[in-house]
Design an enzyme around this catalytic site. Structure first.
Site, short mmCIF file in Angstrom:
data_model
loop_
_atom_site.label_atom_id
_atom_site.label_comp_id
_atom_site.label_asym_id
_atom_site.label_seq_id
_atom_site.Cartn_x
_atom_site.Cartn_y
_atom_site.Cartn_z
N ASP A 5 0.83 -1.20 0.00
CA ASP A 5 0.00 0.00 0.00
C ASP A 5 0.87 1.26 0.00
O ASP A 5 2.07 1.21 0.29
CB ASP A 5 -0.89 -0.04 1.25
CG ASP A 5 -2.22 0.67 1.07
OD1 ASP A 5 -2.35 1.48 0.15
OD2 ASP A 5 -3.14 0.42 1.87
N ASP A 30 -10.89 1.93 -3.23
CA ASP A 30 -11.45 1.66 -1.90
C ASP A 30 -12.97 1.69 -1.94
O ASP A 30 -13.63 1.36 -0.96
CB ASP A 30 -10.95 2.70 -0.89
CG ASP A 30 -9.62 2.29 -0.27
OD1 ASP A 30 -9.22 1.12 -0.44
OD2 ASP A 30 -8.99 3.14 0.38
C1 DGJ Z 1 -5.93 1.68 2.03
C2 DGJ Z 1 -6.32 0.49 1.22
O1 DGJ Z 1 -6.84 0.86 -0.01
C3 DGJ Z 1 -7.31 -0.35 2.02
O2 DGJ Z 1 -7.75 -1.43 1.26
C4 DGJ Z 1 -6.64 -0.78 3.29
O3 DGJ Z 1 -5.59 -1.65 2.98
C5 DGJ Z 1 -6.15 0.41 4.07
N1 DGJ Z 1 -5.32 1.26 3.28
C6 DGJ Z 1 -5.38 -0.03 5.29
O4 DGJ Z 1 -4.82 1.00 5.96
#
Ligand code: DGJ
Length: 690
Positions: free
Chosen positions: A445, A513
């Site tokens: 991430d 997301d």
């Molecule tokens: C952002 C990601 O897009 C989510 O799926 C998740 O992993 C969060 N970060 C976790 O902090």
């Protein structure tokens, strides 16, 4: 294939359906000749003798005709290359030589000590272009800007520009409109690819989904970037793109140093937007995505189920439920490491949280494996929370400007990956982590943009932007080589890092997301313009979608929406009823059956998600799968039939859902009726050629 004229001054690259030609004049001006349908070398040579327009008024005859316009001399277009030395600014090059090796054409030029090589490689009908620069002189050369390529379109009237815009949780929104005089610039000055634009543009004049010429360009770079589409005063169109957003300095090349730009890929297609997308997908599956022939497993991800509230037993319980519904890869998201019980602490400390995983990750990984699933974890290696062991030990390892605030976004700072000690730390941490437990999958991430990209003590801190990306790529490459069984997902707060560069070293991406299944249809529609379903992760989460818009939707609708890519489940399975779990099992089983067609087949967008019926068709060999969604039905308006594409008109196709047999011509001409009705309905239709 590269054909070269006898005088060594005209080159023709040939793909299966297209060709690309360029010519060097006696004055060493490198001119664009052709990009479009297949032509022969003789045709390119005939184009080469057509005179350039004469100097008229204030316009330069070179503008709009050059392959790689440099700064300097009689040129007024946006330069692809802008350099300066202590003595002067701009480039005046002389041709050195050309070479062809493994299908790659290289044209070498020199300006004093600077050697500039333009690279061309045809992969399918995609032309890959990039530039490399070597400072062979004995003084510094500052690269203010070094774009990968400039693309020139043929003379046409009324160009239309399409691209993908967006923001967090609403990425990949397709937009198109007339191109007018001047420039349209998209890009990122954030240090990562960004949610705001995917690095892709398409230009056409009158194409439809399945007919007409479409030109597309896509950049393979995961840092700041820029693509500028210019309609010049004589209406010609050029597209230039590369790393970095501004022209304020990319790198300082010391004597002996070099820079290689990312690849800027271009595609001409006469198959409409659908044909162009299928060619992009085929290119990525064949040349970009690692192990693209391999099916991606159905995954479970813990994020929306448990957020930061993670414990070994609780994850093991979720894993048992995930296994029951047929999940193949169980991923523990954020919250398993350091003091990470919220987004305020722990980033940087990549060892399991001792309260949550007192025996490390191996016991949970073993349980997951015993359930027949692979095991994955989340990391965000490029970041650090000020409240972390790492930051306390190395406050100078972050990007910062002395005497200025360190901007905390999501309570975190960006590590300066250009530093070798940071690179080595991350390698050791991640290599140790991947060796500490049987980990099969890493979700990588990146949750904030650069804001204070300073590097105290470094004479040319500006290079941090480029070096960060190179360090990221090198780290991924090294980890992949050392742990060949581990697959990687590129995530950046959803779809903030999706580009051809990261895709060449990751196995799939987190698309957004936003897991609302209806919002997702628009995101997926945009995403599919350039990238294939094989990398597009999509989770089924809880309803109503309390994360975002409170929309309630059936499990059916949520599953069929997510089945358009790499299916995942992200809901809190502990709260799902037996009935829901049984239904989920059915959908997961169905997905596994259609997966080879969805992940590896050719994709036809039958109807865009604009409010009523939308549908996507996938075709692979004798198998066809249609996923269709009805957003809302108006009283008295029949649901239209879906006219399928790519079928053999004389063949018969059996519908697995109804047992009916249809002729290919009928399916294409009259279409297939679905039983969809009401609001937020969805269906899966399988057809097999018999
Ligand atoms: C952002 C990601 O897009 C989510 O799926 C998740 O992993 C969060 N970060 C976790 O902090």
């Amino acid at each position: 294939m590269v054909d070269i004229a006898e005088d060594g001054r005209t080159w023709l690259l040939r793909g299966p359906n297209s060709s690309y030609a360029l010519h060097l004049t006696e004055a060493d001006e490198l001119l664009h000749l052709h990009w479009g349908p297949a032509v022969a070398l003789a045709d390119a040579e005939a184009l080469a003798v057509r005179p350039l327009p004469a100097y008229r008024g204030f316009e330069s005859p070179l503008d709009g005709h050059e392959e790689y316009p440099v700064e300097g001399g009689p040129r007024f277009v946006r330069p692809a290359l802008s350099v300066r030395t202590e003595e002067r600014r701009g480039t005046e090059w002389a041709f050195v030589d050309h070479a062809v090796e493994d299908g790659e054409l290289r044209l070498r030029f020199r300006d004093a000590g600077l050697v500039i090589t333009l690279h061309y490689r045809m992969r399918g009908d995609v032309v890959e272009r990039w530039v490399s620069l070597v400072n062979e002189g004995d003084t510094q050369v500052e690269l203010l800007r070094a774009d990968a390529a400039t693309w020139t379109l043929p003379d046409r009237e009324d160009w239309r520009l399409s691209h993908l815009h967006g923001r967090w949780a609403a990425e990949s929104q397709l937009t198109s409109g007339p191109l007018t005089y001047g420039e349209k610039v998209i890009g990122s000055r954030r240090g990562h690819t960004g949610h705001q634009y995917l690095p892709w543009v398409a230009l056409d004049t009158d194409a439809t989904e399945e007919r007409g010429e479409v030109y597309g360009c896509a950049l393979g770079w995961s840092g700041s970037w820029r693509i500028a589409v210019a309609q010049l005063p004589d209406a010609r169109v050029q597209i230039t793109g590369g790393a970095g957003y501004d022209d304020s300095g990319l790198l300082m090349l010391e004597p002996g140093e070099s820079y290689t730009s990312p690849v800027f890929a271009g595609l001409w297609s006469d198959g409409g937007f659908g044909g162009a997308s299928r060619a992009w997908h085929a290119y990525q599956r064949a040349y970009v995505i690692p192990d693209a022939d391999r099916d991606r497993p159905v995954l479970f991800n813990s994020w929306e189920a448990t957020f930061f509230d993670i414990a070994e037993d609780q994850q093991a319980a979720l894993a048992r439920r995930a296994a029951e519904i047929g999940v193949e890869l169980f991923v523990v998201d954020d919250g398993w490491f350091g003091a990470r019980t919220s987004d305020r602490a722990g980033l940087g400390d990549w060892t399991p949280n001792p309260d949550r995983f007192p025996r490390g990750l191996a016991p949970l990984a073993d349980q997951v494996h015993a359930l027949g699933m692979q095991f994955g974890i989340w990391v965000e290696p490029e970041m650090v929370n000020p409240d972390s062991e790492l930051y306390r030990a190395h406050p100078d390892w972050v990007q910062y400007q002395p005497g200025r605030k360190r901007t905390e976004l999501r309570n975190q700072l960006v590590l300066n990956l250009a530093r070798e000690d940071v690179q080595e730390y991350l390698w050791e941490q991640l290599d140790t982590l991947l060796s500490s437990a049987p980990i099969d999958y890493v979700k990588w991430d990146f949750n904030r943009a650069f804001t204070d990209a300073g590097w105290p003590g470094e004479t040319y801190p500006q290079r941090l932007w480029v070096d960060h990306v190179h360090a990221l790529y090198a780290l991924l490459d090294r980890l992949r080589a050392a742990h060949p069984g581990v697959a990687f997902e590129s995530c950046s707060g959803g779809g903030g890092r999706i580009d051809l560069g990261i895709l060449s070293r990751t196995d799939q991406v987190w698309t957004s997301d936003n897991t609302d299944p209806l919002d997702r249809l628009a995101i997926q529609h945009g995403f599919s313009q350039i990238h294939p379903a094989r990398i597009m992760a999509a989770w089924v989460t809880d309803s109503p979608n309390t994360q975002l818009n409170d929309r309630a939707s059936s499990l059916r609708f949520r599953f069929v929406s997510s089945m358009a890519g790499v299916l995942g489940v992200g809901g809190d399975l502990a709260e799902w009823s037996e009935e829901e779990l049984t239904e989920a099992r059915h959908w997961v089983d169905l997905y596994k059956e259609i997966r080879p067609v969805v992940q590896h087949g050719e994709q036809y967008r039958l109807r865009p998600p604009t409010g009523g019926l939308s549908a996507v068709q996938y075709l692979r060999g004798d198998e066809t799968v249609v996923l269709a969604w009805l957003q809302a039905q108006r009283y008295g308006e029949p649901v239209p039939a879906l006219r399928l594409r790519g079928l053999d008109p004389s063949a018969s196709y059996e519908c697995r859902e109804t047992g009916e047999v249809h002729c290919g011509a009928v399916l294409s001409h009259h279409g297939l009726h679905t039983a969809l009705h009401g609001d937020l309905d969805a269906t899966v239709i399988r057809l097999r050629r018999i």
